[in-house]
Design a protein around this motif. Structure first.
Motif, mmCIF file in Angstrom:
data_model
loop_
_atom_site.group_PDB
_atom_site.id
_atom_site.type_symbol
_atom_site.label_atom_id
_atom_site.label_comp_id
_atom_site.label_asym_id
_atom_site.label_seq_id
_atom_site.Cartn_x
_atom_site.Cartn_y
_atom_site.Cartn_z
ATOM 1 N N PHE A 172 0.857 -1.178 0.000
ATOM 2 C CA PHE A 172 0.000 0.000 0.000
ATOM 3 C C PHE A 172 0.893 1.227 0.000
ATOM 4 C CE2 PHE A 172 -2.710 3.200 2.019
ATOM 5 C CZ PHE A 172 -3.803 3.123 1.185
ATOM 6 N N TYR A 173 0.694 2.111 -0.936
ATOM 7 C CA TYR A 173 1.522 3.312 -1.081
ATOM 8 C C TYR A 173 0.678 4.532 -0.718
ATOM 9 C CZ TYR A 173 5.455 5.919 -2.872
ATOM 10 O OH TYR A 173 6.563 6.728 -2.968
ATOM 11 N N PRO A 174 0.909 5.117 0.453
ATOM 12 C CA PRO A 174 -0.045 6.107 0.989
ATOM 13 C C PRO A 174 0.174 7.549 0.566
ATOM 14 C CG PRO A 174 1.612 5.571 2.610
ATOM 15 C CD PRO A 174 1.927 4.759 1.403
ATOM 16 N N ALA A 196 -4.094 5.539 -8.473
ATOM 17 C CA ALA A 196 -4.024 4.474 -9.470
ATOM 18 C C ALA A 196 -2.648 4.431 -10.130
ATOM 19 C CB ALA A 196 -5.112 4.669 -10.518
ATOM 20 N N ALA A 197 -2.047 5.588 -10.347
ATOM 21 C CA ALA A 197 -0.716 5.624 -10.973
ATOM 22 C C ALA A 197 0.337 4.961 -10.078
ATOM 23 C CB ALA A 197 -0.314 7.064 -11.269
ATOM 24 N N ASP A 198 0.168 5.054 -8.764
ATOM 25 C CA ASP A 198 1.119 4.433 -7.835
ATOM 26 C C ASP A 198 1.074 2.913 -7.914
ATOM 27 O OD1 ASP A 198 1.999 6.880 -6.879
ATOM 28 O OD2 ASP A 198 0.488 6.930 -5.300
ATOM 29 N N LEU A 199 -0.067 2.369 -8.275
ATOM 30 C CA LEU A 199 -0.222 0.915 -8.327
ATOM 31 C C LEU A 199 0.568 0.292 -9.475
ATOM 32 C CD1 LEU A 199 -4.023 0.633 -7.543
ATOM 33 C CD2 LEU A 199 -2.102 0.271 -5.994
ATOM 34 N N GLN A 200 0.976 1.098 -10.440
ATOM 35 C CA GLN A 200 1.748 0.588 -11.568
ATOM 36 C C GLN A 200 3.234 0.482 -11.235
ATOM 37 O OE1 GLN A 200 -0.206 -0.421 -14.036
ATOM 38 N NE2 GLN A 200 -1.868 0.448 -12.820
ATOM 39 N N ASP A 201 3.659 1.044 -10.128
ATOM 40 C CA ASP A 201 5.071 1.109 -9.756
ATOM 41 C C ASP A 201 5.411 0.042 -8.712
ATOM 42 O OD1 ASP A 201 7.626 2.079 -9.857
ATOM 43 O OD2 ASP A 201 7.135 4.075 -9.102
ATOM 44 N N SER A 251 0.069 -2.365 -4.061
ATOM 45 C CA SER A 251 -1.287 -2.902 -4.143
ATOM 46 C C SER A 251 -2.246 -2.059 -3.318
ATOM 47 C CB SER A 251 -1.305 -4.347 -3.645
ATOM 48 O OG SER A 251 -1.101 -4.378 -2.254
ATOM 49 N N LEU A 252 -3.508 -2.449 -3.349
ATOM 50 C CA LEU A 252 -4.532 -1.755 -2.569
ATOM 51 C C LEU A 252 -4.630 -2.276 -1.146
ATOM 52 C CD1 LEU A 252 -7.433 -1.433 -5.151
ATOM 53 C CD2 LEU A 252 -6.017 0.391 -4.222
ATOM 54 N N THR A 253 -3.880 -3.297 -0.795
ATOM 55 C CA THR A 253 -3.970 -3.865 0.551
ATOM 56 C C THR A 253 -2.794 -3.398 1.394
ATOM 57 O OG1 THR A 253 -2.749 -5.843 -0.087
ATOM 58 C CG2 THR A 253 -5.154 -5.919 -0.272
ATOM 59 N N GLY A 254 -3.019 -3.380 2.674
ATOM 60 C CA GLY A 254 -1.981 -2.990 3.605
ATOM 61 C C GLY A 254 -2.579 -2.651 4.945
ATOM 62 N N THR A 255 -1.734 -2.355 5.874
ATOM 63 C CA THR A 255 -2.164 -1.962 7.200
ATOM 64 C C THR A 255 -1.848 -0.489 7.405
ATOM 65 O OG1 THR A 255 -1.719 -4.161 8.066
ATOM 66 C CG2 THR A 255 -1.887 -2.392 9.681
ATOM 67 N N THR A 270 -12.740 -2.869 1.233
ATOM 68 C CA THR A 270 -12.729 -4.122 1.976
ATOM 69 C C THR A 270 -11.367 -4.785 2.006
ATOM 70 O OG1 THR A 270 -13.428 -5.289 -0.009
ATOM 71 C CG2 THR A 270 -15.152 -4.601 1.533
ATOM 72 N N ASN A 271 -10.496 -4.450 1.063
ATOM 73 C CA ASN A 271 -9.196 -5.099 1.051
ATOM 74 C C ASN A 271 -8.111 -4.281 1.747
ATOM 75 O OD1 ASN A 271 -9.256 -3.149 -0.854
ATOM 76 N ND2 ASN A 271 -8.288 -4.326 -2.484
ATOM 77 N N VAL A 272 -8.490 -3.245 2.473
ATOM 78 C CA VAL A 272 -7.538 -2.461 3.239
ATOM 79 C C VAL A 272 -7.866 -2.635 4.711
ATOM 80 C CG1 VAL A 272 -6.675 -0.155 3.720
ATOM 81 C CG2 VAL A 272 -7.282 -0.774 1.397
#
Length: 185
Positions: free
Chosen positions: A1-3, A59-64, A94-98, A118-120
């Motif tokens: 997860f990239y915040p 969304a752009a962060d998810l490509q990296d 990804s979209l998941t993380g703590t 739901t996936n976070v």
């Protein structure tokens, strides 16, 4: 997860925005795994009753990818051994993380969890119970008295409102006594 972090008011107007540059990578340590950490100092502006913290990813962060320390290097470093020439590992975002949020302040924060995908997962370490510390009470009492003594009644009233919102008992009496003392002079 990239915040990314955004602080907004109840109408969605952005008060403060923190991009990914404030987050730094930290290696695994004890029970903490690879993580991105930011220590932010935010002082809420006066006049806002509620502020909201929004933690999101783009969304752009998810490509990296994010490069994390190779476990072999972490182990060698922990043991004080020769550092092997192992390259960092690229981990797709990804979209998941703590998300962990630790808030320090005078105790007037109230946390409401808004819509979270739901996936976070999230774990709030801050408490929602308001416990007024003696230092906080003393601070408000003395600051109200100083504002009245300086003839800054709007500031004193603002502090009185904050103290009431915090549940600090006796703030109204301190304000009234300070105004009476000022009037008697």
């Amino acid at each position: 997860f990239y915040p990314h972090v955004m602080i907004t008011d109840r109408n969605g107007a952005v008060i403060e925005n923190y991009d990914d540059s404030v987050f730094e990578y930290r290696k695994p340590r004890l029970n903490l795994g690879n993580r991105l950490v930011a220590e932010l100092d935010f002082y809420p502006p006066q006049g806002y009753k509620n502020l909201y913290v929004v933690v999101y990813t783009k969304a752009a962060d998810l490509q990296d990818v994010t490069y994390v320390a190779h476990p072999g290097r972490v182990d060698a470093e922990a043991r004080g051994n020769y550092m092997p020439e192992l390259k960092d590992i690229a981990v797709p975002r990804s979209l998941t993380g703590t998300v962990e949020l630790d808030v320090a302040g005078p105790g007037f924060f109230n946390f409401t969890r808004l819509e979270t995908p739901t996936n976070v997962t999230s774990s709030d370490q801050a408490k929602t119970d308001v416990v007024v510390q003696p230092d906080t009470k003393a601070y408000y009492f003395s600051t109200i008295e100083k504002a009245v003594a300086a003839n800054d009644i709007p500031k004193a009233l603002s502090l009185l409102d904050e103290a009431k919102a915090l549940g600090i008992e006796g703030a109204q009496e301190v304000f009234v006594k300070a105004v009476n003392r000022k009037s008697a002079q």
